[in-house]
Design a protein around this motif. Structure first.
Motif, PDB file in Angstrom:
ATOM      1  N   TRP A 296       0.808  -1.217   0.000  1.00 49.56           N
ATOM      2  CA  TRP A 296       0.000   0.000   0.000  1.00 49.56           C
ATOM      3  C   TRP A 296       0.841   1.266   0.000  1.00 49.56           C
ATOM      4  O   TRP A 296       0.462   2.256  -0.622  1.00 49.56           O
ATOM      5  CB  TRP A 296      -0.961  -0.021   1.185  1.00 49.56           C
ATOM      6  N   SER A 297       1.986   1.258   0.669  1.00 50.62           N
ATOM      7  CA  SER A 297       2.816   2.462   0.700  1.00 50.62           C
ATOM      8  C   SER A 297       3.394   2.775  -0.678  1.00 50.62           C
ATOM      9  O   SER A 297       3.518   3.940  -1.048  1.00 50.62           O
ATOM     10  CB  SER A 297       3.934   2.340   1.737  1.00 50.62           C
TER      11      SER A 297
ATOM     12  N   SER B 159      -2.876   8.373   1.689  1.00 49.03           N
ATOM     13  CA  SER B 159      -2.007   7.585   2.560  1.00 49.03           C
ATOM     14  C   SER B 159      -2.196   6.100   2.255  1.00 49.03           C
ATOM     15  O   SER B 159      -3.199   5.693   1.660  1.00 49.03           O
ATOM     16  CB  SER B 159      -2.345   7.854   4.031  1.00 49.03           C
ATOM     17  N   ALA B 160      -1.252   5.329   2.693  1.00 44.39           N
ATOM     18  CA  ALA B 160      -1.340   3.881   2.506  1.00 44.39           C
ATOM     19  C   ALA B 160      -2.580   3.328   3.205  1.00 44.39           C
ATOM     20  O   ALA B 160      -3.248   2.433   2.677  1.00 44.39           O
ATOM     21  CB  ALA B 160      -0.075   3.215   3.044  1.00 44.39           C
TER      22      ALA B 160
END
Length: 73
Positions: free
Chosen positions: A46-47, A57-58
Motif C-alpha cells: 500500500w505504501s 495515505s497507505a
C-alpha cells in the motif's frame, strides 16, 4: 466562550471520524484505475501505491481496496 461553543458543535470525535471515513473512500476514477493497476503489479504494498497518488495515505488506499475488492471467501 465562543470558541468553546463552536468546538462543542464541531465535535472532533465520532462525527468527524464518520465523515473522514466516507471521504477516504471517495476516489476518482483515475485514482481507482491506478490503484488497480498498481495492485496488479506490486500486490498489497500500500505504501508503494500511495506514493503514486498525491494526497493519499497507505491506510486510505488499503481501506478503500478492502471495502471495494476484498473477497469474503
Amino acid at each position: 466562550m465562543a470558541d468553546l461553543d463552536h468546538s462543542s458543535e464541531d465535535t472532533p470525535g465520532d462525527c468527524r471520524e464518520d465523515n473522514s471515513q466516507y471521504s477516504e473512500l471517495e476516489f476518482s476514477e483515475d485514482e481507482e484505475t491506478l490503484i488497480i493497476r498498481m495492485f496488479n503489479l506490486v500486490g498489497e504494498r500500500w505504501s508503494l501505491i500511495a506514493g503514486r497518488i498525491p494526497g493519499r495515505s497507505a491506510e486510505e488506499i488499503e481501506k478503500y481496496w478492502n471495502s471495494r475488492y476484498s473477497t469474503s471467501e
